[in-house]
Design an enzyme around this catalytic site. Sequence first.
Site, PDB file in Angstrom:
ATOM      1  N   GLY A 130      -1.081  -9.455  -3.789  1.00 55.17           N
ATOM      2  CA  GLY A 130      -0.998  -8.320  -2.836  1.00 55.17           C
ATOM      3  C   GLY A 130      -2.396  -8.070  -2.139  1.00 55.17           C
TER       4      GLY A 130
ATOM      5  CD  GLU B 238      -4.338  -7.937   6.305  1.00 53.94           C
ATOM      6  OE1 GLU B 238      -3.904  -7.086   6.936  1.00 53.94           O
ATOM      7  OE2 GLU B 238      -4.993  -7.245   5.255  1.00 53.94           O
TER       8      GLU B 238
ATOM      9  CE  LYS C 157     -10.521  -4.686   5.764  1.00 57.16           C
ATOM     10  NZ  LYS C 157     -10.415  -5.659   4.423  1.00 57.16           N
TER      11      LYS C 157
ATOM     12  CB  ILE D 185     -15.741   0.885  -0.905  1.00 56.87           C
ATOM     13  CG1 ILE D 185     -15.657  -0.220  -1.903  1.00 56.87           C
ATOM     14  CG2 ILE D 185     -17.277   1.183  -1.047  1.00 56.87           C
ATOM     15  CD1 ILE D 185     -16.224  -1.511  -1.291  1.00 56.87           C
TER      16      ILE D 185
ATOM     17  N   GLY E   1     -11.197  -1.175   1.178  1.00 53.47           N
ATOM     18  CA  GLY E   1     -10.135  -0.957   0.048  1.00 53.47           C
ATOM     19  C   GLY E   1     -10.738   0.760  -0.663  1.00 53.47           C
TER      20      GLY E   1
ATOM     21  N   GLY F 102      -5.768  -4.529  -2.517  1.00 53.81           N
ATOM     22  CA  GLY F 102      -4.921  -4.275  -3.583  1.00 53.81           C
ATOM     23  C   GLY F 102      -4.009  -2.917  -3.329  1.00 53.81           C
TER      24      GLY F 102
ATOM     25  CD  GLU G 119     -13.569   6.089   3.055  1.00 57.76           C
ATOM     26  OE1 GLU G 119     -14.191   7.437   3.405  1.00 57.76           O
ATOM     27  OE2 GLU G 119     -14.197   5.165   3.257  1.00 57.76           O
TER      28      GLU G 119
ATOM     29  CB  VAL H 229      -0.655  -0.166   1.177  1.00 54.75           C
ATOM     30  CG1 VAL H 229      -1.886   1.247   1.034  1.00 54.75           C
ATOM     31  CG2 VAL H 229      -1.867  -1.239   1.137  1.00 54.75           C
TER      32      VAL H 229
ATOM     33  CG  ASP I 152      -8.651  -7.819   6.994  1.00 52.18           C
ATOM     34  OD1 ASP I 152      -7.856  -6.971   7.448  1.00 52.18           O
ATOM     35  OD2 ASP I 152      -9.745  -7.707   5.803  1.00 52.18           O
TER      36      ASP I 152
END
Length: 408
Positions: free
Chosen positions: A182, A185, A200, A131, A129, A298, A124, A12, A196
């Site tokens: 990618g 995790e 979220k 969105i 990701g 990604g 965000e 990232v 994960d």
Amino acid sequence: MSKFAVLGHGVVGSGTVELFLKNKDRINKQSNIDLDLKYILDIRDFPGLPYSDKFTKDINDILNDDEVTIVAEVMGGVHPAYDFVLACLNKGKSVCTSNKELVAKKGAELLKAAKEHGCNFMFEASTGGAIPIIRPLHSCLAANDITAVAGILNGTTNFILTKMITDKMSFADALAMAQRLGYAEKNPAADVEGADACRKICILSSLAFGRHVYPDWVYCEGITELTLEDVSYAENWGGEVKLIGSVKRTEDGKILPMVAPRFVCSGCQLANIDDVFNGVMVFGDGFDQVMFYGRGAGKLPTASAVMGDVIDCAKRTGTDLSLFWEDSEEPDFIEDYQLDTVQMYIRVNNSDKAEIEKLFGEVEYLSREGQPENELAFITPAAAEGSLNAKLEYLGEKVLGKIRVFDM
Ligand code: HSE
């Protein structure tokens, strides 16, 4: 002039730098700002890049540079990210992070630190990701009483499920592909065991209901127990198996956050979200329901959300953009999931219809190609999960699988 730093040059982090440098002129022109990248923090060396001169191994270079007003934290994990983020906020530097573990475990404290130091803590990129979901929840939908949120929140598991179902790929091969792309995790157990998605749903729950929901308080199941037989029965039933993170307000005013695989009927929008894509449905009193959809993991999709926050901070320096939620000490506002009313898909062997109907009442039987004679699969009528679990316990080793039916 706003200068920013990027903490971490992994998937990232490198995407954030790449996206910014590619679109820098457009960003500055369209947002009417003068934003530039000053540092990238990483303990590794990255020689030969067009921006190799920006690397530092020392966080103090960033902390002590007053020109740097915004920091993008994309390292992942709680330590040392937490220490670095808190130090930046304490210096009045806004932080934009993609780190869902950090937000889920330390969000209330970091939001408070940002408020106390007149800067912003933005995340965000932590959920969904690319969105936009955090900002819509706390600004566009702010006039509403949110009653529920549910969605596919992990790109890796959705990618694996899609590959298993449509390409008949093995779990291990699909996971390896997600890692190569990618999406996964560092430790992909966090994806496949649901941690994960749990982080979220904690973030979305805290945001929607105003109190910090810690991951340890949330019932969480991943996709590791899921079999191709379950997938076939789901198809026969008229749907798909998806890993769903959900939270809803219950009748007694508590909330019920949960992560678990679900049978999702093909008429539901979430059933049609495949590959690495995520989708989030939000329910509220004024707007009824909205749906958010996009790439959930990604390099560049996540970088897009990180940079959106960085640009927002640069555009509105000195403005309080951070949302806020209260910290919570006890999970006394979290409902016991066993009290929830659910329909359940159950697969058993060495039982018979008489035993099943005596226990569960009028069930809907399912079939699949190659179904062994001693195997039954069925959907129960809606009942309290605790009572269904007691019946499953009675059946003991005859039970081969169970999956809740999604019903929002
Ligand atoms: N491993 C995460 C996923 C990355 O697959 O969704 C994005 O948060």
